[in-house]
Write a protein that holds these residues in place. Sequence first.
Motif, PDB file in Angstrom:
ATOM      1  N   ASN A   1      -5.139 -15.842   3.563  1.00 46.04           N
ATOM      2  CA  ASN A   1      -5.106 -16.224   2.162  1.00 46.04           C
ATOM      3  C   ASN A   1      -6.460 -16.058   1.512  1.00 46.04           C
ATOM      4  O   ASN A   1      -6.716 -16.550   0.422  1.00 46.04           O
ATOM      5  N   LYS A   2      -7.354 -15.354   2.222  1.00 42.09           N
ATOM      6  CA  LYS A   2      -8.664 -15.010   1.657  1.00 42.09           C
ATOM      7  C   LYS A   2      -8.590 -13.621   1.044  1.00 42.09           C
ATOM      8  O   LYS A   2      -7.739 -12.819   1.422  1.00 42.09           O
ATOM      9  N   PRO A   3      -9.478 -13.314   0.119  1.00 42.20           N
ATOM     10  CA  PRO A   3      -9.526 -11.953  -0.423  1.00 42.20           C
ATOM     11  C   PRO A   3      -9.771 -10.950   0.690  1.00 42.20           C
ATOM     12  O   PRO A   3     -10.465 -11.258   1.662  1.00 42.20           O
ATOM     13  N   PHE A   4      -9.196  -9.758   0.569  1.00 42.21           N
ATOM     14  CA  PHE A   4      -9.453  -8.737   1.583  1.00 42.21           C
ATOM     15  C   PHE A   4      -9.516  -7.360   0.942  1.00 42.21           C
ATOM     16  O   PHE A   4      -9.004  -7.148  -0.156  1.00 42.21           O
ATOM     17  N   SER A   5     -10.161  -6.438   1.665  1.00 38.75           N
ATOM     18  CA  SER A   5     -10.363  -5.078   1.161  1.00 38.75           C
ATOM     19  C   SER A   5      -9.742  -4.067   2.106  1.00 38.75           C
ATOM     20  O   SER A   5      -9.644  -4.314   3.308  1.00 38.75           O
ATOM     21  N   ILE A   6      -9.327  -2.960   1.545  1.00 41.76           N
ATOM     22  CA  ILE A   6      -8.735  -1.875   2.322  1.00 41.76           C
ATOM     23  C   ILE A   6      -9.333  -0.570   1.824  1.00 41.76           C
ATOM     24  O   ILE A   6      -9.393  -0.336   0.624  1.00 41.76           O
ATOM     25  N   ASP A   7      -9.780   0.267   2.752  1.00 46.64           N
ATOM     26  CA  ASP A   7     -10.369   1.560   2.368  1.00 46.64           C
ATOM     27  C   ASP A   7      -9.352   2.672   2.480  1.00 46.64           C
ATOM     28  O   ASP A   7      -8.566   2.710   3.426  1.00 46.64           O
TER      29      ASP A   7
ATOM     30  N   ILE B   1       1.231  -2.908   2.366  1.00 43.68           N
ATOM     31  CA  ILE B   1       0.314  -4.027   2.583  1.00 43.68           C
ATOM     32  C   ILE B   1       1.120  -5.295   2.304  1.00 43.68           C
ATOM     33  O   ILE B   1       1.590  -5.485   1.180  1.00 43.68           O
TER      34      ILE B   1
ATOM     35  N   ARG C   1       2.334  -9.069   1.628  1.00 41.21           N
ATOM     36  CA  ARG C   1       1.974 -10.328   0.982  1.00 41.21           C
ATOM     37  C   ARG C   1       3.265 -11.149   0.881  1.00 41.21           C
ATOM     38  O   ARG C   1       4.355 -10.584   1.019  1.00 41.21           O
TER      39      ARG C   1
ATOM     40  N   GLY D   1       4.072 -14.048  -8.637  1.00 38.95           N
ATOM     41  CA  GLY D   1       2.637 -14.342  -8.675  1.00 38.95           C
ATOM     42  C   GLY D   1       1.857 -13.499  -7.680  1.00 38.95           C
ATOM     43  O   GLY D   1       0.692 -13.202  -7.901  1.00 38.95           O
ATOM     44  N   GLU D   2       2.499 -13.123  -6.570  1.00 33.95           N
ATOM     45  CA  GLU D   2       1.883 -12.209  -5.604  1.00 33.95           C
ATOM     46  C   GLU D   2       2.142 -10.765  -6.051  1.00 33.95           C
ATOM     47  O   GLU D   2       3.041 -10.497  -6.864  1.00 33.95           O
ATOM     48  N   LEU D   3       1.369  -9.837  -5.497  1.00 33.47           N
ATOM     49  CA  LEU D   3       1.543  -8.411  -5.787  1.00 33.47           C
ATOM     50  C   LEU D   3       1.742  -7.666  -4.474  1.00 33.47           C
ATOM     51  O   LEU D   3       1.002  -7.894  -3.516  1.00 33.47           O
TER      52      LEU D   3
ATOM     53  N   SER E   1       1.714  -3.969  -2.637  1.00 36.00           N
ATOM     54  CA  SER E   1       1.071  -2.687  -2.908  1.00 36.00           C
ATOM     55  C   SER E   1       1.078  -1.817  -1.664  1.00 36.00           C
ATOM     56  O   SER E   1       1.406  -2.266  -0.571  1.00 36.00           O
TER      57      SER E   1
ATOM     58  N   VAL F   1       1.875  -0.655  -7.110  1.00 38.94           N
ATOM     59  CA  VAL F   1       1.787  -2.122  -7.188  1.00 38.94           C
ATOM     60  C   VAL F   1       3.026  -2.651  -7.908  1.00 38.94           C
ATOM     61  O   VAL F   1       3.392  -2.122  -8.962  1.00 38.94           O
TER      62      VAL F   1
END
Lengths: 194, 194
Positions: B3-9, B58, B60, B65-67, B69, B152
């Motif tokens: 539930n923390k922000p995360f990044s994907i390359d 990905i 979620r 409220g969630e997205l 993608s 998205v």
Amino acid sequence: MTNKPFSIDLTMPGVLLSHHDNHIRRTLTSMKGQFFDQAAYQVMLEREDSLLYEVYEIHRPEISGELLSGFSIVHPGKVGSEYFMTKGHFHSVLETAEIYYTLQGRGSMVMETPEGDWAVEELCKDRILYVPPRWAHRSINTGSEDLVMFFVYPGNAGHDYGTIERQGFRKLVVETDGQPQIIDNPRWTAPGDR
Amino acid sequence: MTNKPFSIDLTMPGVLLSHHDNHIRRTLTSMKGQFFDQAAYQVMLEREDSLLYEVYEIHRPEISGELLSGFSIVHPGKVGSEYFMTKGHFHSVLETAEIYYTLQGRGSMVMETPEGDWAVEELCKDRILYVPPRWAHRSINTGSEDLVMFFVYPGNAGHDYGTIERQGFRKLVVETDGQPQIIDNPRWTAPGDR
């Protein structure tokens, strides 16, 4: 506003949208009280009300099920040792997420929850950042060119800028020895102390 | 799931994600009955169960409220004169939108509403497509390289593939004299005739 599907072209570099509904320009004056070094802010403002960032919005109904999107461009620069950044905000409906796709530049997203969690994620080209529900977020340009991002969030999210304007973010990103560094915000105000 | 922000390359070209939760591979067999030229489909299938498209999701929570993608990759190719395409779907919650950002390739998005409106939008690099609530959508690769898109949509949207599997889309995109052409789908079944 059409209810038919529509397309929008992005022309890189320079970032021209073939269509947008609203263009927001935020200068130094709109960020009063947000930068750590208030003396540097005043000196800079007296010289010029510099443009810090721009947002191109694509309008849709602000309701659940719709998606709001657009581009943000944070210009390179610093106020004292602190990088140019956006105002930052919570969503009014806290339980709404946001997705950022970085198209150009380098930066940091500083985030925090009302419960006191914080996170800083690095932004770079072709990186997707997921900001979960409940996380306030501010983008910061730590590079030497424009930081350009495409964003998407739920139509009903809304913006709460006031909380951050009052209390700031717990963490700042400043330049130390030519490198971005995350530091505690000495001016951060706990919600109870407002 | 954090539930923390995360990044994907995203690593282009070749399109490798630094992280994904699910990889969907759709081959000819999964598209039975969807291509116009059934004879060409059978001949092709007997030779090889070709890979038509892939989706990297990905995950979620599937709530408002969630997205949600990910990336879709439609490979180049044709079944008879009809281009490789995705299954296409309505959202189970009809009043939910979707946004596509095309990163590579050329194609068409074929769309329609339950009320009988239809639209075909061209897909190309750095073009954003907004699919409003109520519009079923199918992406089609009309080019010679992979069609790569970032998508998205709202967390609660869900997928209704069945309606399109039964009735098809009103419009097809086929190659005529080397160019993509939009034609009526002769096999289209009106909802009342199912």
